[in-house]
Design an enzyme around this catalytic site. Structure first.
Site, PDB file in Angstrom:
ATOM      1  N   ARG A   1      -5.967  28.433  -8.784  1.00  0.00           N
ATOM      2  CA  ARG A   1      -4.917  27.960  -9.383  1.00  0.00           C
ATOM      3  C   ARG A   1      -4.132  28.849 -10.366  1.00  0.00           C
ATOM      4  NH1 ARG A   1      -5.009  25.178  -5.545  1.00  0.00           N
ATOM      5  NH2 ARG A   1      -5.323  22.717  -5.592  1.00  0.00           N
TER       6      ARG A   1
ATOM      7  N   GLU B   1       4.534  27.019  -8.834  1.00  0.00           N
ATOM      8  CA  GLU B   1       4.856  27.255  -7.904  1.00  0.00           C
ATOM      9  C   GLU B   1       6.191  26.187  -7.242  1.00  0.00           C
ATOM     10  OE1 GLU B   1       1.235  26.978  -5.380  1.00  0.00           O
ATOM     11  OE2 GLU B   1       0.306  28.415  -6.426  1.00  0.00           O
TER      12      GLU B   1
ATOM     13  N   HIS C   1       0.861  31.401  -1.797  1.00  0.00           N
ATOM     14  CA  HIS C   1      -0.275  30.451  -1.612  1.00  0.00           C
ATOM     15  C   HIS C   1      -0.523  30.029  -0.309  1.00  0.00           C
ATOM     16  CE1 HIS C   1      -2.151  26.553  -4.099  1.00  0.00           C
ATOM     17  NE2 HIS C   1      -2.884  27.014  -3.130  1.00  0.00           N
TER      18      HIS C   1
END
Length: 321
Positions: free
Chosen positions: A234, A263, A281
């Site tokens: 993360r 994000e 991601h």
């Protein structure tokens, strides 16, 4: 089979396999399509027994209070930091995630990102595409030979990364909440000390308040100008502004990043740097693995609707009948 007595609320747009899997079996509603969400929850909240969610929407105590008959929150992804599992436990709600089915995919991606960062593969690709090879060879890169990799978070995925890294000849050390009795890699109780002993810092720990910006200036300074930081966990685990500053100054050698703090917003300062590799991601983002994850989201709800234990409850909400 349909489950008419087990209505499910879908909090956000989900992949078609999940939406179709839920909507073809359960009475359902899409919260993201309600113009007046608060009003909808006030009117309809009491009928829902299940919630299906992902990383785009928070499932907190306020939502649980609006759903007084809620029994399960089925979350897409191994990380569930946007689900308040403690609040769920207090209300007798089980939370599930999608572990194991994505372990190998993320571990593969982590090693690919590491190799791409150390050997500068995207930059070499651009050297060819831009016609620069005609003017000269691509500069020599760093190597994995003789390197030590420190793993922050030696869980399922961390162990899968470690197995792959051993095949590449990397020496391995790790840091976590506690030393693991069945692990032969050296353990560091201090993350800073592990970073000092490492050439590569592989981040694969869970997100959430307890790990927020755990990779701070002291850790990055310990990794140093020859060090490489890889984050497939993360973005919140890293002090992102400090990392950017140190990549710009050369105080941190290189970084391979699949995740970011806000994000899909990525610090634009990273775009101009030659010592970073940036991914959107995609750790588990293969068709095969995302389909397995999506099916597990559906199967967890089906299990509870049929009176069976959910397949993958999170540690904070262990199943009890």
């Amino acid at each position: 089979m349909r489950y008419p007595d087990f209505p499910v609320l879908i909090t956000q747009p989900m992949m078609p396999l999940i939406q179709q899997g839920i909507e073809s079996r359960f009475p359902s509603a899409r919260l993201s399509e309600q113009e007046d969400r608060a009003g909808f929850l006030a009117r309809e909240g009491a009928r829902f027994k299940g919630v299906v969610t992902g990383q785009g929407a928070a499932s907190d105590d306020a939502l649980f209070a609006a759903l007084p008959n809620l029994r399960i929150v089925s979350s897409f992804g191994v990380g569930y930091d946007l689900v308040d599992a403690r609040a769920a436990k207090a209300r007798g709600i089980v939370v599930t995630n999608t572990p194991d089915v994505l372990t190998d995919e993320v571990a593969d991606l982590a090693m690919g990102l590491l190799i791409s960062t150390v050997r500068r593969l995207p930059q070499a690709d651009q050297h060819v595409r831009k016609g620069l090879w005609l003017k000269g060879n691509f500069p020599l890169s760093d190597t994995l030979r003789g390197k030590t990799m420190g793993i922050l978070g030696l869980g399922r995925i961390g162990k899968a990364i470690a197995r792959r890294a051993e095949a590449f000849g990397l020496k391995l050390v790790y840091h976590g909440r506690a030393q693991q009795a069945d692990v032969h890699y050296p353990f560091y109780a201090s993350l800073v000390e592990m970073a000092k002993a490492s050439d590569i810092l592989m981040i694969i720990a869970p997100g959430g308040p307890s790990t927020r910006r755990i990779v701070d200036r002291a850790v990055i300074e310990a990794l140093g100008p020859e060090g490489t930081l890889i984050n497939v966990a993360r973005g919140t685990l890293v002090d992102e502004p400090v990392m950017v500053e140190m990549l710009q100054s050369g105080a941190l050698g290189a970084a391979g990043l699949d995740v970011f703090e806000d994000e899909p917003k990525v610090p634009e300062a990273l775009f101009a740097l030659e010592n970073v590799v940036l991914l959107p991601h995609v750790g588990s983002a293969s068709v095969h693995t995302r389909n397995r994850m999506g099916q597990l989201v559906v199967d967890n709800v089906i299990a509870l609707a049929e009176g069976r234990p959910p397949l993958t409850p999170v540690p904070e909400t262990p199943w009890s009948a």
